[in-house]
Motif scaffolding. Sequence first.
Motif, PDB file in Angstrom:
ATOM      1  N   LEU A 136       2.824  33.301 -67.596  1.00  0.00           N
ATOM      2  CA  LEU A 136       4.137  33.739 -68.067  1.00  0.00           C
ATOM      3  C   LEU A 136       5.200  33.272 -67.072  1.00  0.00           C
ATOM      4  O   LEU A 136       5.070  33.483 -65.875  1.00  0.00           O
ATOM      5  N   LYS A 137       6.232  32.622 -67.603  1.00  0.00           N
ATOM      6  CA  LYS A 137       7.254  32.035 -66.738  1.00  0.00           C
ATOM      7  C   LYS A 137       8.313  33.079 -66.363  1.00  0.00           C
ATOM      8  O   LYS A 137       8.624  33.964 -67.161  1.00  0.00           O
TER       9      LYS A 137
ATOM     10  N   MET B  68      10.814  39.689 -63.493  1.00  0.00           N
ATOM     11  CA  MET B  68      10.473  38.657 -64.465  1.00  0.00           C
ATOM     12  C   MET B  68      11.670  37.783 -64.836  1.00  0.00           C
ATOM     13  O   MET B  68      11.501  36.739 -65.452  1.00  0.00           O
TER      14      MET B  68
ATOM     15  N   PRO C 143       8.242  45.303 -66.748  1.00  0.00           N
ATOM     16  CA  PRO C 143       8.938  44.090 -66.288  1.00  0.00           C
ATOM     17  C   PRO C 143      10.398  44.419 -65.960  1.00  0.00           C
ATOM     18  O   PRO C 143      11.033  45.201 -66.667  1.00  0.00           O
TER      19      PRO C 143
ATOM     20  N   ARG D 175      12.213  34.006 -65.805  1.00  0.00           N
ATOM     21  CA  ARG D 175      13.336  33.571 -66.653  1.00  0.00           C
ATOM     22  C   ARG D 175      14.672  33.492 -65.917  1.00  0.00           C
ATOM     23  O   ARG D 175      14.999  34.374 -65.130  1.00  0.00           O
TER      24      ARG D 175
END
Lengths: 249, 208
Positions: free
Chosen positions: A2-3, A219, A196, A5
């Motif tokens: 998961l990247k 995140m 998150p 952002r």
Amino acid sequence: MLKKRIIPVLLISNDLLVKTKKFNSDRVIGNIIQSIKVFNKRESDELTIIDLDASRGRGKIEIHFLKEIISECTLPLSIGGGINSRDEVKELLNIGFDKVIINKGFLENPKLINHTVKIFGSQSITIGIDIIKDRGKFKIFNKRNNNEDIDLIEWIKFVQDQNVGEILLTSVDNEGMMNGYNYDLLDYIYKYINKPIIINGGCGKIKDFEKILVKKKVMGACASSIFFYTQITPHSVKQKIRKKVNLRV
Amino acid sequence: MILLIKSETANLGAWINILKKLELKFVLSDQKNWDVGSISGIIFPGIGNFNKVAENIKRFNLDKKILFLVKKNIPYLGICVGMQILFKESEESEKSNYHKPLKGLNLIKGKVLKISEKNIVCPHNGWNNIQIKKNLLFQDIKDNSDFYFNHSYYCNCENKKIITSTLKDNQNIVSSINQKNIFAVQFHPEKSMGVGIKLIENFVKKIC
């Protein structure tokens, strides 16, 4: 994986794009439709739109205007500012937003968290928490109508128990100041966080993105001034920090 | 003509914009007088709690219409909760304190589970790369592409053969399936920029 952002934030007042300092002294910086088009191309991972007038209790952006400004956008979109009912959430998702950010609406009516999560799912419901430092203590910036103080840590624990999706944390003292994110604030709350978290307020250099995004629970990094007052774009940020942070490039 | 399902909680506007851009004919499920015979494909957009979506499609009699069309071999594309609703049961109904957990369409065997994988953040929100098997829906899309996800529950299929992609990180998290004319994706192609538009084009132009 998961990247992390990079999230440009667009503040709207009187249908114009504005920039604030500590959420005050609005300065008009341009045309909102144009900006959205630009960010749609420059490798932003998501866009956040804040209806500043609504968050100040001065009327909301017309829904048809919102619909028009996002019509060209193929990116994930969040919206916040003065949202306080299920019907509003429904309408905003219906025109194409993916997530809503609710701040004062939840403070005033904590039951609304569960009510919205039950209909739309927790992934679409983000809680916004604005924080100031007052006499050496981190405090929630918005007050309930009865002026009652709510303890920040208690509130964070409560909203997480209510199964809210993400937490958008803004340090009002840093907002628009371009002096870096509030790392003390993050340290103060970090161990209580189990959802998150997205950090907003203060980003002024590329290094700020890196410093905040290397934290495991963070995140996303929101930023606004840096994209309007400097030549830096989400694309150039990614090129510079991609070796240190896992990003979509 | 594409039938766009209006489940009352979805980001419908995003789909309307894309379908218009691709110059495709579509009809919203709550519009009056659409002819079942003219439908060439169904798109069920995401966002929503499983139980609420199950309630809404029953309320508008859409469950029967969808089942009828799918059985007539009309291609179906489900997104996010539009994928999950293909299953009979979801833990989301059980965990949301609803008095009566409602059932989905029961077209695919398995159950929708809450994400509790150690290496996956929940809600799983953001861009993630997927491992893709050869499938018409993914034609001309590179393996390991990033798509935009936003969910807390995932589909645990009984028949693993219908899985067409998973997260690269964790193969338990199924990101797409294909069973005969039923296609479904856990991510949001309408928000995934280039690769997402390509996938939608594959569905409407090559499959429908």
